[in-house]
Design a protein around this motif. Structure first.
Motif, mmCIF file in Angstrom:
data_model
loop_
_atom_site.group_PDB
_atom_site.id
_atom_site.type_symbol
_atom_site.label_atom_id
_atom_site.label_comp_id
_atom_site.label_asym_id
_atom_site.label_seq_id
_atom_site.Cartn_x
_atom_site.Cartn_y
_atom_site.Cartn_z
ATOM 1 N N PHE A 28 0.837 -1.179 0.000
ATOM 2 C CA PHE A 28 0.000 0.000 0.000
ATOM 3 C C PHE A 28 0.879 1.238 0.000
ATOM 4 O O PHE A 28 1.942 1.253 0.594
ATOM 5 N N THR A 29 0.405 2.289 -0.628
ATOM 6 C CA THR A 29 1.079 3.579 -0.522
ATOM 7 C C THR A 29 0.680 4.186 0.824
ATOM 8 O O THR A 29 -0.284 3.736 1.444
ATOM 9 N N ILE A 42 -5.712 -0.497 12.106
ATOM 10 C CA ILE A 42 -4.276 -0.676 12.273
ATOM 11 C C ILE A 42 -3.683 0.282 13.303
ATOM 12 O O ILE A 42 -4.221 1.353 13.567
ATOM 13 N N VAL A 43 -2.577 -0.155 13.881
ATOM 14 C CA VAL A 43 -1.818 0.664 14.813
ATOM 15 C C VAL A 43 -1.090 1.731 13.997
ATOM 16 O O VAL A 43 -0.474 1.404 12.979
ATOM 17 N N PRO A 44 -1.158 2.988 14.416
ATOM 18 C CA PRO A 44 -0.453 4.030 13.657
ATOM 19 C C PRO A 44 1.049 3.757 13.584
ATOM 20 O O PRO A 44 1.656 3.301 14.557
ATOM 21 N N LEU A 45 1.622 4.037 12.446
ATOM 22 C CA LEU A 45 3.041 3.783 12.232
ATOM 23 C C LEU A 45 3.901 4.546 13.231
ATOM 24 O O LEU A 45 4.905 4.035 13.702
ATOM 25 N N GLU A 64 6.794 0.022 4.832
ATOM 26 C CA GLU A 64 5.699 -0.204 3.895
ATOM 27 C C GLU A 64 4.634 -1.025 4.588
ATOM 28 O O GLU A 64 4.920 -1.812 5.484
ATOM 29 N N LEU A 65 3.414 -0.861 4.163
ATOM 30 C CA LEU A 65 2.289 -1.613 4.678
ATOM 31 C C LEU A 65 1.886 -2.635 3.629
ATOM 32 O O LEU A 65 1.702 -2.286 2.463
ATOM 33 N N VAL A 73 -2.592 -7.687 7.891
ATOM 34 C CA VAL A 73 -1.892 -6.513 7.395
ATOM 35 C C VAL A 73 -0.635 -6.377 8.224
ATOM 36 O O VAL A 73 -0.669 -6.507 9.455
ATOM 37 N N GLU A 74 0.501 -6.157 7.547
ATOM 38 C CA GLU A 74 1.746 -6.015 8.299
ATOM 39 C C GLU A 74 2.591 -4.876 7.761
ATOM 40 O O GLU A 74 2.542 -4.539 6.586
ATOM 41 N N TYR A 75 3.336 -4.283 8.691
ATOM 42 C CA TYR A 75 4.340 -3.299 8.325
ATOM 43 C C TYR A 75 5.643 -4.052 8.103
ATOM 44 O O TYR A 75 5.988 -4.943 8.890
ATOM 45 N N ARG A 76 6.380 -3.690 7.070
ATOM 46 C CA ARG A 76 7.730 -4.198 6.846
ATOM 47 C C ARG A 76 8.643 -2.990 6.942
ATOM 48 O O ARG A 76 8.544 -2.061 6.149
#
Length: 104
Positions: A28-29, A42-45, A64-65, A73-76
């Motif tokens: 995702f952008t 989602i938890v805010p970045l 990136e999400l 959904v995961e953050y990398r």
């Protein structure tokens, strides 16, 4: 010369798309979670970064999400620790829990 440059740029873009895509993940952008209604899920970045800073020191290099194949959904995140080590960290974006890390 211009044709050659254009061809190489187009080829590079096509290859990057093929190599960067995955059947099990969608990137995702930065604005996409808000636009798709995922923001509430989602938890805010910034909160994830705060937790990582408390744990490892240092700072974020890239993030990136991704949508995972299991519906999650995961953050990398690429992270530089306070000791100067580069890490790759995956964080469950719904819980904020680290699911994978390497390089630290």
């Amino acid at each position: 010369m211009l044709r050659r440059t254009f061809f190489l740029a187009a080829l590079g873009t096509a290859l990057a798309g093929l190599l960067g895509s995955s059947a099990s993940a969608q990137s995702f952008t930065p604005g996409d979670p808000r636009e798709s209604g995922r923001a509430a899920d989602i938890v805010p970045l910034r909160e994830v970064f705060s937790r990582l800073k408390d744990r490892y020191g240092g700072y974020q290099l890239d993030a990136e999400l991704f949508s995972t194949s299991g519906g999650g959904v995961e953050y990398r995140i690429e992270w530089m620790t306070g000791e100067g080590r580069r890490m790759r960290i995956s964080v469950d974006a719904r819980t904020g829990r680290i699911t994978r890390s390497s390089g630290g």
